[in-house]
Motif scaffolding. Sequence first.
Motif, mmCIF file in Angstrom:
data_model
loop_
_atom_site.group_PDB
_atom_site.id
_atom_site.type_symbol
_atom_site.label_atom_id
_atom_site.label_comp_id
_atom_site.label_asym_id
_atom_site.label_seq_id
_atom_site.Cartn_x
_atom_site.Cartn_y
_atom_site.Cartn_z
ATOM 1 N N CYS A 147 4.516 -0.456 9.000
ATOM 2 C CA CYS A 147 5.085 0.800 7.755
ATOM 3 C C CYS A 147 6.582 0.948 8.602
ATOM 4 O O CYS A 147 7.638 0.313 9.440
ATOM 5 N N HIS A 148 7.541 1.744 7.778
ATOM 6 C CA HIS A 148 9.510 2.300 7.963
ATOM 7 C C HIS A 148 9.366 3.464 8.619
ATOM 8 O O HIS A 148 8.722 4.089 8.457
ATOM 9 N N VAL A 149 9.275 3.385 10.119
ATOM 10 C CA VAL A 149 9.614 3.922 10.273
ATOM 11 C C VAL A 149 11.156 5.050 10.768
ATOM 12 O O VAL A 149 12.147 4.046 10.832
ATOM 13 N N PRO A 150 11.642 5.952 11.393
ATOM 14 C CA PRO A 150 13.615 6.254 11.656
ATOM 15 C C PRO A 150 13.952 5.203 12.339
ATOM 16 O O PRO A 150 12.910 4.966 13.039
ATOM 17 N N HIS A 151 15.661 5.002 12.858
ATOM 18 C CA HIS A 151 15.847 4.041 13.510
ATOM 19 C C HIS A 151 15.420 4.441 15.275
ATOM 20 O O HIS A 151 15.510 5.304 15.890
ATOM 21 N N GLY A 152 15.236 3.476 15.799
ATOM 22 C CA GLY A 152 14.261 3.961 17.219
ATOM 23 C C GLY A 152 13.400 4.899 17.657
ATOM 24 O O GLY A 152 13.088 5.435 18.730
ATOM 25 N N SER A 153 12.146 5.202 16.168
ATOM 26 C CA SER A 153 11.910 6.361 16.546
ATOM 27 C C SER A 153 10.097 5.902 17.276
ATOM 28 O O SER A 153 10.217 4.545 17.673
ATOM 29 N N THR A 154 9.932 6.972 17.932
ATOM 30 C CA THR A 154 8.677 6.572 19.106
ATOM 31 C C THR A 154 8.129 7.073 18.721
ATOM 32 O O THR A 154 6.484 7.369 20.005
ATOM 33 N N PHE A 155 7.728 7.993 17.489
ATOM 34 C CA PHE A 155 6.084 8.524 16.873
ATOM 35 C C PHE A 155 5.200 7.506 16.464
ATOM 36 O O PHE A 155 5.479 6.619 15.952
ATOM 37 N N LEU B 12 1.140 -1.646 0.067
ATOM 38 C CA LEU B 12 -0.021 0.045 -0.246
ATOM 39 C C LEU B 12 0.760 0.916 0.169
ATOM 40 O O LEU B 12 1.706 1.575 1.105
ATOM 41 N N GLY B 13 0.661 1.967 -1.417
ATOM 42 C CA GLY B 13 1.808 3.449 -0.968
ATOM 43 C C GLY B 13 1.537 3.921 -2.346
ATOM 44 O O GLY B 13 1.910 4.983 -2.281
ATOM 45 N N SER C 102 1.930 5.087 -5.756
ATOM 46 C CA SER C 102 2.869 5.481 -7.162
ATOM 47 C C SER C 102 4.120 4.714 -6.694
ATOM 48 O O SER C 102 4.388 5.258 -6.012
ATOM 49 N N PHE C 103 5.047 4.983 -8.053
ATOM 50 C CA PHE C 103 6.474 4.813 -7.607
ATOM 51 C C PHE C 103 6.642 5.606 -6.920
ATOM 52 O O PHE C 103 7.486 6.145 -6.116
ATOM 53 N N ASP C 104 6.007 7.236 -7.550
ATOM 54 C CA ASP C 104 6.891 8.706 -6.494
ATOM 55 C C ASP C 104 6.519 8.231 -4.952
ATOM 56 O O ASP C 104 7.315 9.056 -4.576
ATOM 57 N N GLU C 105 5.618 8.316 -4.764
ATOM 58 C CA GLU C 105 4.963 7.851 -3.575
ATOM 59 C C GLU C 105 5.784 7.297 -2.860
ATOM 60 O O GLU C 105 6.374 7.646 -1.844
ATOM 61 N N ILE C 106 5.875 6.231 -3.008
ATOM 62 C CA ILE C 106 6.519 5.196 -2.223
ATOM 63 C C ILE C 106 8.551 5.971 -2.449
ATOM 64 O O ILE C 106 8.626 5.856 -0.787
ATOM 65 N N ALA C 107 8.983 6.308 -3.372
ATOM 66 C CA ALA C 107 10.131 7.157 -3.040
ATOM 67 C C ALA C 107 10.065 7.925 -2.366
ATOM 68 O O ALA C 107 11.001 7.913 -1.882
ATOM 69 N N ALA C 108 9.214 8.967 -2.397
ATOM 70 C CA ALA C 108 9.064 9.620 -1.468
ATOM 71 C C ALA C 108 9.315 9.329 0.270
ATOM 72 O O ALA C 108 9.846 9.497 1.370
ATOM 73 N N SER C 109 8.272 8.579 0.380
ATOM 74 C CA SER C 109 8.326 8.016 1.367
ATOM 75 C C SER C 109 9.659 7.376 1.639
ATOM 76 O O SER C 109 9.771 7.769 3.327
ATOM 77 N N PHE D 253 4.206 3.460 3.238
ATOM 78 C CA PHE D 253 4.632 3.045 2.789
ATOM 79 C C PHE D 253 4.152 1.807 3.835
ATOM 80 O O PHE D 253 5.271 1.668 4.386
ATOM 81 N N VAL D 254 3.004 0.933 3.046
ATOM 82 C CA VAL D 254 2.887 0.202 3.527
ATOM 83 C C VAL D 254 2.987 -1.375 3.122
ATOM 84 O O VAL D 254 2.480 -1.363 2.536
ATOM 85 N N LEU D 255 3.128 -2.253 4.605
ATOM 86 C CA LEU D 255 3.272 -4.005 3.281
ATOM 87 C C LEU D 255 2.423 -4.577 4.125
ATOM 88 O O LEU D 255 2.880 -4.727 5.642
ATOM 89 N N LEU D 256 1.577 -5.112 3.839
ATOM 90 C CA LEU D 256 0.262 -5.795 4.873
ATOM 91 C C LEU D 256 0.369 -7.783 4.328
ATOM 92 O O LEU D 256 0.682 -7.743 3.147
#
Length: 472
Positions: A363-371, A314-315, A317-324, A338-341
């Motif tokens: 989904c991917h987040v920065p290392h150690g994220s608490t968000f 789930l993400g 277009s290419f550009d949207e996933i690339a931006a994410s 970008f979500v993997l389900l």
Amino acid sequence: MASNRKACVVGAGSNGLAAAIVLAQAGLQVDVYEAEQIPGGATRSLELTLPGFMHDFGSAVYALAASSPFFSKLPLKDYGLEWVHSPAPLAHPLDDGTAVVLERDIEAAAAELGSDAHTWRALMGPLVTHWHDLAPEVLSPVLKIPSHPWLLARFGMNALLSAKVISRRFKSERTRALFAGLAAHSFLSLEQPLSGAFGILMAVPAHAVGWPIARQGSQSFTNALCAHLAKLGGNIMTSFRVDSLDGLSRYDLVLCDITPQQLLTVGGRLLSENYKQQLRKFRYGPGVFKVDYALSAPIPWKASECARAATVHLGGSFDEIAASEKAVRSGDHPERPFVLLVQPTLFDPSRAPAGRHTAWAYCHVPHGSTFDMLRRLEDQIERFAPGFPEIVLARHILSPSGLENMDANLVGGDISGGVIDLRQMLFRPTRKLYSTSAPGLYLCSSSTPPGGGVHGMCGFHAARRALADLKR
Ligand SMILES: Cc1cc2nc3c(=O)[nH]c(=O)nc-3n(C[C@H](O)[C@H](O)[C@H](O)COP(=O)(O)OP(=O)(O)OC[C@H]3O[C@@H](n4cnc5c(N)ncnc54)[C@H](O)[C@@H]3O)c2cc1C
């Protein structure tokens, strides 16, 4: 090898168990120490939401396990492992209410991709045909004499390119979107070298062996490995966290299914200053934010084709996933991640009460994220499946620290055992690869080559290295 030789493995993840099996096959007495109550690490199933709903805590889709030159030769079926294949490996819905479907059969896939049929066939076809020769090459340390040089050269032609460069070969935005989702498994920005190779290495096994899930959940895969190890005479001690390697001196070999940071903590006294310095330079990658769902019904996808695939990307277009992915690499939290389900119960109803379902999404987040990414992740699901919130019976959230609490190897939520960029692919975690500065002590986790994924090849190669040293 004399059976009075003893080895131990710290950590019963898929790599630890692979190492233990190789050592036991060679005739050593093997003990495995596992910190958690049940073995498997990131290959476990747990009732995370409601009674009767079984969720894969970590890995869920086993293209690499099914491709693994080691695991695929073990008699795991005899211990109850059964792969379940959805009709198509992957679906990628788009905003127009349709979905691009990655079909398992390459000809059917090419037909689905229309104007890109020829390009897809030319890029993937030869590698699909020879996947059983290529898999051992790519699932081993990079710097070695290849057994199939022409095949590796063919793959190597594209391996260093970014996903962005490779995607320019596709005419259709739909194919570009599909390829972006495949390449985003790398956790790299889609403009970085190697990200294209990941896209190819995700697509090729989808055609060659499929993207199966394990009937009754990932634990059945781990249980089969444990049963095979027991048959070979190995012992597994669970709820046994190794805080220091000092107490393991009775073993001829100690293999650690842990990452460099943990090795520094438990084994620092045994290691040379120079080696410790190198370990400290090892870089971990972004983390993941994961949600497991108990659902009252199947996910109401706008594009009905999504119900044919266990995995859905789930993400958009290419550009949207690339931006994410670029945002995550820069330390930001994308508004539209970008979500993997994975929706396993559509194909394996044994994991939930009759008529009920489970889903696994991250989904991917920065290392150690608490968000807290929950709203953003669910907005992405609802974008392609309106009404999704109404079918949620319960959810279980795993932030990067939540993941690390349940498996100490998931440092900062990094599920790959460290960044896999060019440098850390060649020298992982150091130039010594599996060996350390201490004789008889080895690393065998996904922080060694070939890196993340459930293929067991880190454990396999580490154990082979250790046995060769022991013989010498
Ligand atoms: C959310 C998520 C989704 C994923 N999806 C997929 C997927 O679909 N397909 C795929 O192929 N891969 C996937 N992966 C990646 C894959 O699971 C990992 O690459 C793989 O599990 C690595 O195996 P490992 O044995 O190196 O480490 P782990 O599986 O992490 O096992 C390490 C083990 O060591 C134990 N341990 C750590 N420290 C100690 C200690 N001091 N003493 C004793 N025991 C200790 C831990 O408790 C753990 O059991 C996913 C991972 C996660 C977290």
